[in-house]
Design an enzyme around this catalytic site. Structure first.
Site, PDB file in Angstrom:
ATOM      1  N   GLY A 262       0.793  -1.225   0.000  1.00 46.06           N
ATOM      2  CA  GLY A 262       0.000   0.000   0.000  1.00 46.06           C
ATOM      3  C   GLY A 262       0.825   1.274   0.000  1.00 46.06           C
TER       4      GLY A 262
ATOM      5  CG  ASP B  29       2.824  28.657  40.633  1.00 48.44           C
ATOM      6  OD1 ASP B  29       2.118  28.428  41.625  1.00 48.44           O
ATOM      7  OD2 ASP B  29       3.052  27.817  39.732  1.00 48.44           O
TER       8      ASP B  29
HETATM    9  P1  ADP Z   1      -0.463  -4.073   2.028  1.00 47.43           P
HETATM   10  O1  ADP Z   1      -0.060  -2.673   2.056  1.00 47.43           O
HETATM   11  O2  ADP Z   1      -0.549  -4.695   3.384  1.00 47.43           O
HETATM   12  O3  ADP Z   1       0.334  -4.924   1.110  1.00 47.43           O
HETATM   13  P2  ADP Z   1      -2.822  -3.080   0.588  1.00 47.43           P
HETATM   14  O4  ADP Z   1      -4.043  -3.809   0.136  1.00 47.43           O
HETATM   15  O5  ADP Z   1      -3.091  -1.822   1.321  1.00 47.43           O
HETATM   16  O6  ADP Z   1      -1.968  -4.117   1.451  1.00 47.43           O
HETATM   17  O7  ADP Z   1      -1.923  -2.703  -0.647  1.00 47.43           O
HETATM   18  C1  ADP Z   1      -1.478  -3.614  -1.585  1.00 47.43           C
HETATM   19  C2  ADP Z   1      -1.050  -2.859  -2.821  1.00 47.43           C
HETATM   20  O8  ADP Z   1      -0.210  -3.720  -3.604  1.00 47.43           O
HETATM   21  C3  ADP Z   1      -2.206  -2.459  -3.710  1.00 47.43           C
HETATM   22  O9  ADP Z   1      -2.028  -1.156  -4.167  1.00 47.43           O
HETATM   23  C4  ADP Z   1      -2.181  -3.452  -4.846  1.00 47.43           C
HETATM   24  O10 ADP Z   1      -2.579  -2.912  -6.071  1.00 47.43           O
HETATM   25  C5  ADP Z   1      -0.730  -3.859  -4.917  1.00 47.43           C
HETATM   26  N1  ADP Z   1      -0.667  -5.286  -5.309  1.00 47.43           N
HETATM   27  C6  ADP Z   1      -1.288  -6.262  -4.697  1.00 47.43           C
HETATM   28  N2  ADP Z   1      -1.049  -7.435  -5.321  1.00 47.43           N
HETATM   29  C7  ADP Z   1      -0.253  -7.162  -6.334  1.00 47.43           C
HETATM   30  C8  ADP Z   1       0.355  -7.959  -7.328  1.00 47.43           C
HETATM   31  N3  ADP Z   1       0.201  -9.264  -7.393  1.00 47.43           N
HETATM   32  N4  ADP Z   1       1.137  -7.350  -8.195  1.00 47.43           N
HETATM   33  C9  ADP Z   1       1.302  -6.040  -8.139  1.00 47.43           C
HETATM   34  N5  ADP Z   1       0.762  -5.254  -7.211  1.00 47.43           N
HETATM   35  C10 ADP Z   1      -0.006  -5.799  -6.317  1.00 47.43           C
HETATM   36  C1  G6P Z   2       2.721  -2.770   4.079  1.00 47.49           C
HETATM   37  C2  G6P Z   2       3.588  -1.832   4.870  1.00 47.49           C
HETATM   38  C3  G6P Z   2       4.618  -1.149   3.987  1.00 47.49           C
HETATM   39  C4  G6P Z   2       5.386  -2.182   3.216  1.00 47.49           C
HETATM   40  C5  G6P Z   2       4.442  -3.094   2.467  1.00 47.49           C
HETATM   41  C6  G6P Z   2       5.154  -4.199   1.718  1.00 47.49           C
HETATM   42  O1  G6P Z   2       1.969  -2.036   3.203  1.00 47.49           O
HETATM   43  O2  G6P Z   2       2.775  -0.880   5.523  1.00 47.49           O
HETATM   44  O3  G6P Z   2       5.489  -0.369   4.753  1.00 47.49           O
HETATM   45  O4  G6P Z   2       6.281  -1.587   2.337  1.00 47.49           O
HETATM   46  O5  G6P Z   2       3.522  -3.678   3.353  1.00 47.49           O
HETATM   47  O6  G6P Z   2       5.983  -4.906   2.576  1.00 47.49           O
HETATM   48  P1  G6P Z   2       7.577  -4.993   2.390  1.00 47.49           P
HETATM   49  O7  G6P Z   2       8.052  -5.630   3.627  1.00 47.49           O
HETATM   50  O8  G6P Z   2       7.769  -5.800   1.169  1.00 47.49           O
HETATM   51  O9  G6P Z   2       8.094  -3.605   2.224  1.00 47.49           O
END
Ligand code: ADP
Ligand code: G6P
Length: 740
Positions: free
Chosen positions: A30, A508
């Protein structure tokens, strides 16, 4: 021109070296996907780790790597394998990540990892200090860099520093188990603005600050020495336009233009037009509840066997942190579960689960989002979950159903989705059944308001809101409080002091000359203070008044044998030059029997609080109570008292962790005014730390030098940061006559 420095562990691209060439792959997660849009549009530099350890970086490619990163507006912080192990795989992902997601049993407390975490945070902070110009704004991200704000602040106190946490902030009960809890809170408090996805995370953080650091929190502001840090929630959005436009583009594709994945999806759809596709996309992480989802799927097919061959679950799990044992175990568990369920339920024409363990390209992600009828995202705990928002954004014809865990931060905004508890299989099975049978009109009715919200509060608006709030916080700092009494001011002040023919000082006691203690009877003056007061008191043409809310017995005892002048109980009694106390105001205390029982009932119901009996006032102290609870009880007491004292000439004073009831016509301001009316003074000085001192600051003439202790809203002209600074100033006064 000023720029924004974005600081996070992950850069938006990860570097790989393949056959001597550098490859840049987009990061998942994210933080990286969200901030990427912000970074692209603005004037910013993104500092982070390249994804390669120093050992993996051939020396001759160093320059090319920097160039490749510079092309993306990025700058790397170099980390060795040992640093990555201790900082990233260690403290970040084996301590903080599980703890902040309520997986306490996974959380490891290793001193060695903590030390590396600290050292690497310092590296990141140093990189910021090196790059930041005076006008730049620094925005630090996520749990890997919790100590950075304070580390930067120490070196560059004037910089605007913001921090955003992308994961949950756990409740105090969980957070307190961390051995380095105070260091982490202090690290974060180096920021001017600390942002969270939801109000729940914000209040958990504030509660930890109050309870662990004992700091004063006013609504969402924390008063620190010389600064105010603000805390707020900003639910992160997505690049709505990008997802919507991609979906429209895919919908308009001619035959032959689609990806292989899309072609395969289309084939399956054509062969079983009635079948429904469920989609589950996550990083392979135990917080995402993937294993539970698989078991819930099995349960669903057992409960509703008529859906066999009519539904298909596509699971996309993105490899993540595979050096951490829990992730490896989880991978194994999921492989086995998929194997078992498919083995048990598959038929010649039907495989219930399609499982992908890889990272997909953006276009393939869109294929999945737009082709699946139901998105099923059920994390056990998730800071936000952007995938849920992305799915909704791609449903341009407003079809599709989102089933979302109520434990995801996104559930706060996506309440039209089918919200479920990821542990409740019965509820999940029903939600799947409901989703399969949901009429298209209902799907649209649910999706339309969510789309509207996501479109309006997109990632750009989110970042803009955060930035605006950060800059406003910096600006607001100035008029909010008096000006700091600097060395220059002290020089001018000493000039006036020296020239004055007749001086009067009102000092004070608690919180000004001496610090607070849990037991107020223990705040006895120390020898250094006695010596300082003696020196001031010896000066010619100078009258020194200790002016306090304390009772005459206590101050009388503490300063016995001294010939200080004192005004106590907020102005009821006066003692001049060590003589007997005399009534300064004619006040009544016949109201006490009515109020005392009320205070007693508050003592009974608020552990740690107690009543202080004075001759003409009653005080309810709550310094030793649970801070949140004490504050709540204090407001309750204020409400009760307001109706009770309506017909008496009484007022309620809210001091520092104390509620005091006393006669309305007594206060320190009135007492000080009576003193200065007796003869002319050409140097009037008053200093104090709490509410009760504001009466002096308000009433004394404009030319008086009024000083508040602590940086808070005040009527005083100046402020000083703490008791040390107060004593230093008084030392200047005292030393002047001694000719030092
Ligand atoms: P987290 O931050 O815990 O990984 P989120 O759902 O908030 O979970 O964010 C995941 C992000 O990674 C999203 O923006 C999504 O589009 C991207 N993502 C998830 N799966 C894939 C994938 N297989 N390939 C590329 N991007 C991905
Ligand atoms: C969550 C965390 C991010 C992190 C991401 C992917 O979204 O909040 O800080 O970058 O996961 O995890 P990674 O360990 O691959 O950075």
């Amino acid at each position: 021109m000023s720029k924004t420095i974005i600081l996070s562990n992950r850069l938006p691209v990860q570097l790989r070296i393949s056959e001597g060439r550098i490859e840049a792959i987009p990061s998942v997660g994210g933080l990286a996907t969200g901030m990427k849009s912000v970074h692209q549009d603005g004037e910013s530099l993104w500092i982070g780790w390249s994804g390669l350890t120093r050992e993996e970086t051939p020396g001759d490619l160093e320059g090319d790597i920097d160039k490749a990163l510079a092309g993306h507006g990025c700058l790397k912080v170099s980390l060795s394998r040992e640093e990555v192990d201790g900082f990233y795989f260690g403290f970040s992902n084996r301590t903080l990540w599980p703890l902040f997601h309520y997986f306490m049993e996974y959380s490891e407390f290793e001193l060695a990892n903590w030390e590396v975490y600290e050292a690497v945070n310092r590296k990141f902070a140093d990189a910021v200090v090196e790059e930041a110009g005076e006008e730049d704004v620094v925005w630090v991200h996520d749990y890997q860099l919790l100590l950075v704000p304070e580390m930067v602040r120490q070196q560059r106190p004037g910089l605007s520093i913001g921090f955003f946490l992308h994961i949950p902030f756990p409740s105090f009960e969980i957070f307190r188990t961390l051995p380095w809890r105070k260091e982490i809170l202090r690290g974060l408090l180096g920021a001017d603005l600390i942002g969270f996805h939801t109000y729940d995370y914000e209040r958990h953080f504030l509660s930890s600050v109050r309870r662990l650091l004992g700091l004063e929190v006013n609504f969402n502001e924390i008063h620190l020495e010389g600064r105010v840090a603000k805390v707020d929630s900003f639910p992160m959005g997505i690049d709505y336009k990008k997802f919507r436009e991609a979906a429209l583009r895919h919908a308009a594709m001619e035959e032959g233009e689609e990806s292989d994945l899309q072609r395969r999806l289309n084939l399956h759809k054509a062969s079983t037009p009635e079948a429904k596709f469920f989609l589950s996309i996550d990083r392979l992480d135990y917080t995402k509840g993937i294993a539970k989802r698989l078991k819930a799927f099995e349960y669903f097919l057992q409960k509703y066997p008529h859906y066999r061959e009519k539904v298909r679950l596509i699971i996309l799990a993105v490899p993540s942190r595979s050096k951490v044992p829990q992730y490896r175990r989880l991978k194994k568990e999921i492989d086995e579960l998929v194997g078992r369920i498919n083995g048990e339920l598959s038929t010649v024409s039907w495989t219930p689960i399609w499982y992908f363990y890889r990272s997909l390209e953006f276009e393939n992600l869109i294929d999945l989002y737009t082709s699946c009828d139901i998105a099923w995202l059920t994390p056990i705990r998730d800071g936000m979950n952007l995938v849920a928002k992305e799915y909704i954004a791609t449903r341009t014809d407003q079809s599709g159903v989102l089933i979302l865990s109520e434990m995801a931060g996104a559930a706060n905004e996506l309440h039209e989705a089918l919200l479920i508890n990821p542990n409740n299989f019965e509820q999940i099975a029903q939600a799947l059944d409901q989703a399969i049978n949901m009429p298209p009109e209902e799907q649209a009715a649910r999706n339309a308001p969510m789309q509207k919200r996501l479109e309006r509060y997109d990632v750009e608006k989110w970042a803009q809101d955060f930035m605006d709030s950060l800059l406003a916080q910096k600006k607001q700092d100035a008029p909010y409080v008096a000006s700091k009494l600097t060395l220059d001011h002290i020089d001018t002040l000493m000039g006036q002091y020296r020239k004055a023919k007749s001086r009067i000082l009102f000092l004070d006691y608690d919180g000004t000359l001496a610090g607070f203690k849990n037991d107020p009877t223990k705040v006895v003056p120390d020898p250094a203070l006695m010596e300082l007061l003696d020196a001031l008191n010896r000066q010619e043409h100078t009258e020194v008044f200790l002016i306090s809310g304390r009772d005459k017995e206590t101050l009388g005892r503490w300063f016995e044998g001294k010939n200080f002048s004192m005004i106590v109980e907020h102005g009821v009694w006066i003692s001049e030059n060590g003589k007997e106390f005399q009534l300064l105001e004619n006040v009544k205390n016949d109201w006490m029997p009515k109020i005392r029982p009320v205070l007693e009932s508050f003592v009974d119901r608020t552990p740690g609080s107690f009543i202080e009996d004075k001759n003409y006032s009653l005080a309810w102290h709550y310094r030793n109570t649970d801070p949140d609870f004490g504050q709540k009880r204090a407001s309750e007491l204020n409400t009760v008292l307001t109706s009770l004292i309506a017909n008496d000439d009484l007022s309620v004073l809210n001091g520092n962790k104390v509620v005091e009831i006393k006669s309305s016509n007594v206060n320190k301001g009135r007492a000080a005014m009576r003193m200065i009316a007796r003869r002319p003074y050409d140097f009037i000085f008053a200093i104090g730390d709490d509410w009760t001192d504001e009466f002096m600051f308000q009433e004394l003439p404009r030319e008086a030098v009024t000083v508040k202790v602590g940086r808070m809203k005040t009527q005083a002209r100046y402020y000083l940061e703490g008791i040390g600074a107060v004593r230093e100033l008084l030392r200047h006064f005292a030393d002047f006559e001694a000719g030092k």
